[in-house]
Design an enzyme around this catalytic site. Structure first.
Site, PDB file in Angstrom:
ATOM      1  N   CYS A   1       0.835  -1.203   0.000  1.00 13.29           N
ATOM      2  CA  CYS A   1       0.000   0.000   0.000  1.00 13.29           C
ATOM      3  C   CYS A   1       0.874   1.259   0.000  1.00 13.29           C
ATOM      4  O   CYS A   1       1.890   1.337   0.692  1.00 13.29           O
ATOM      5  CB  CYS A   1      -0.913  -0.003   1.223  1.00 13.29           C
TER       6      CYS A   1
ATOM      7  N   CYS B   1     -19.689  -5.776   2.665  1.00 10.61           N
ATOM      8  CA  CYS B   1     -18.944  -4.593   3.103  1.00 10.61           C
ATOM      9  C   CYS B   1     -17.593  -4.610   2.408  1.00 10.61           C
ATOM     10  O   CYS B   1     -17.010  -5.688   2.210  1.00 10.61           O
ATOM     11  CB  CYS B   1     -18.770  -4.601   4.619  1.00 10.61           C
TER      12      CYS B   1
ATOM     13  N   CYS C   1     -16.945  -8.904   4.845  1.00 13.84           N
ATOM     14  CA  CYS C   1     -16.183  -7.686   4.610  1.00 13.84           C
ATOM     15  C   CYS C   1     -14.934  -8.010   3.796  1.00 13.84           C
ATOM     16  O   CYS C   1     -14.197  -8.941   4.128  1.00 13.84           O
ATOM     17  CB  CYS C   1     -15.776  -7.046   5.933  1.00 13.84           C
TER      18      CYS C   1
ATOM     19  N   CYS D   1       0.396   4.629   6.931  1.00 11.40           N
ATOM     20  CA  CYS D   1      -0.255   4.449   8.232  1.00 11.40           C
ATOM     21  C   CYS D   1       0.702   3.758   9.198  1.00 11.40           C
ATOM     22  O   CYS D   1       1.163   2.639   8.942  1.00 11.40           O
ATOM     23  CB  CYS D   1      -1.529   3.630   8.072  1.00 11.40           C
TER      24      CYS D   1
ATOM     25  N   CYS E   1       0.301  -0.004  10.386  1.00  8.94           N
ATOM     26  CA  CYS E   1      -0.093  -1.025   9.418  1.00  8.94           C
ATOM     27  C   CYS E   1       1.086  -1.779   8.816  1.00  8.94           C
ATOM     28  O   CYS E   1       2.046  -1.183   8.331  1.00  8.94           O
ATOM     29  CB  CYS E   1      -0.917  -0.392   8.305  1.00  8.94           C
TER      30      CYS E   1
ATOM     31  N   ARG F   1     -18.649  -2.182  16.914  1.00  5.66           N
ATOM     32  CA  ARG F   1     -17.949  -3.446  16.689  1.00  5.66           C
ATOM     33  C   ARG F   1     -16.669  -3.521  17.507  1.00  5.66           C
ATOM     34  O   ARG F   1     -15.803  -2.652  17.413  1.00  5.66           O
ATOM     35  CB  ARG F   1     -17.620  -3.639  15.210  1.00  5.66           C
TER      36      ARG F   1
ATOM     37  N   CYS G   1     -19.566   2.462   7.538  1.00  9.84           N
ATOM     38  CA  CYS G   1     -18.898   1.779   8.641  1.00  9.84           C
ATOM     39  C   CYS G   1     -17.613   2.550   8.909  1.00  9.84           C
ATOM     40  O   CYS G   1     -16.725   2.591   8.050  1.00  9.84           O
ATOM     41  CB  CYS G   1     -18.598   0.329   8.256  1.00  9.84           C
TER      42      CYS G   1
END
Length: 325
Positions: free
Chosen positions: A57, A132, A101, A61, A64, A264, A192
């Site tokens: 990616c 999702c 998801c 972040c 991550c 959640r 979400c």
């Protein structure tokens, strides 16, 4: 019976801070009381998360392992085949999951990937499951294509407060996140969105993160609350662990500020005791991810979750049931 807590989008920081810092037993009582007004407290929704494109990616972040920028040693993979996604979704449904998801490690999807993503949504919908996806930022035409394919929910976490955001991510802004959420909601897809606690932020950042979600024009339908899972070689690998009581306070605040949202209990459950999870359910958490992995992180095995549910007298929500009163 007391009147249900009102749905407000005009919460102030002073109100949110006062709620968060309420004596703990009073806070739990308040959160649970609100929860019971809108939901069956003994039902929890079960979702399953699959990484459909892992690693490489372009975002940075700090939490991550899938970032190509932050030092984690995770190899990049291509988007997996549609038929494999459908096969995995079928197994998830057989295991009791009602929402499927699909997450891709992208800054945003490319147009060449959209047909496959649409086919994934349609295939999972045909199984009778809610769908999702979390794919990063979306352009307007991509939102419409996913909506028309039947996508029920789009996950796009704001991660932390606006103040602390640049300490965690520098490759996009907090405003970019909000823009995507608004674009998705306006197209008619359910939102979400939640965040991660335990990233070295201050208490006020946890409050402001929940406040940012609770003051959107419409509350997110689902609010994932994640406990940081420190990943080796990432900038947050050695961050100090958050006090569990602070985590439960964050769950309670989410429930009180957003009474009708599913809250959640997401990443980090492998490090939570059964007692801590039980407190989170009491404080208003009513959704979990099942399966032994969350994208690239560990998650409790389904047998362990079922054993906890049995001990607590909790049942899983059925397909098409949101647990609301």
């Amino acid at each position: 019976m007391l009147d249900a807590a009102p749905i407000r989008t005009d919460w102030t920081r002073e109100e949110a801070e006062a709620i968060y810092n309420t004596p703990f037993m009073d806070l739990l009582f308040q959160a649970h009381s609100v929860h019971r007004q809108y939901f069956d407290p003994n039902q929890v929704q079960k979702s399953k998360l699959l990484s459909i494109k892992t690693g490489g990616c372009a975002e940075d972040c700090a939490y991550c392992s899938q970032s190509a920028r932050n030092g984690a040693q995770l190899s990049a993979s291509k988007l997996i085949e549609v038929r494999r996604v459908i096969a995995e979704a079928r197994k998830a449904k057989e295991g009791g999951a009602t929402r499927y998801c699909m997450g891709a490690a992208w800054r945003s999807p490319k147009d060449r990937d959209m047909a496959a993503l649409e086919a994934m949504v349609q295939g999972v919908k045909d199984l009778g499951m809610e769908t999702c996806m979390t794919l990063g930022m979306l352009e307007e035409d991509q939102v419409f294509r996913l909506r028309d394919a039947g996508l029920d929910y789009y996950n796009h976490n704001i991660d932390t407060s606006e103040r602390y955001y640049s300490e965690i991510i520098t490759t996009r802004t907090f405003a970019d996140r909000i823009d995507t959420l608004n674009r998705v909601r306006e197209a008619g897809i359910k939102v979400c969105s939640g965040g991660i606690v335990g990233m070295g932020e201050q208490q006020l950042d946890r409050i402001d993160m929940m406040l940012a979600l609770a003051t959107l024009e419409v509350h997110p339908d689902s609010v994932p609350v994640n406990m940081l899972i420190p990943i080796a070689d990432t900038p947050l690998a050695d961050v100090e662990k958050l006090d569990p009581i602070e985590f439960v306070r964050s769950v309670a605040l989410a429930r009180i500020l957003m009474p009708k949202s599913h809250v959640r209990l997401s990443a980090g459950r492998t490090d939570m005791s059964d007692e801590m999870q039980a407190m989170c359910f009491f404080a208003g958490a009513n959704s979990i991810f099942v399966g032994d992995t969350l994208l690239t992180a560990d998650n409790p095995e389904e047998d362990k979750d079922q054993q906890l549910f049995d001990r607590l007298g909790i049942t899983a929500m059925a397909v098409g049931c949101d647990g609301s009163r």
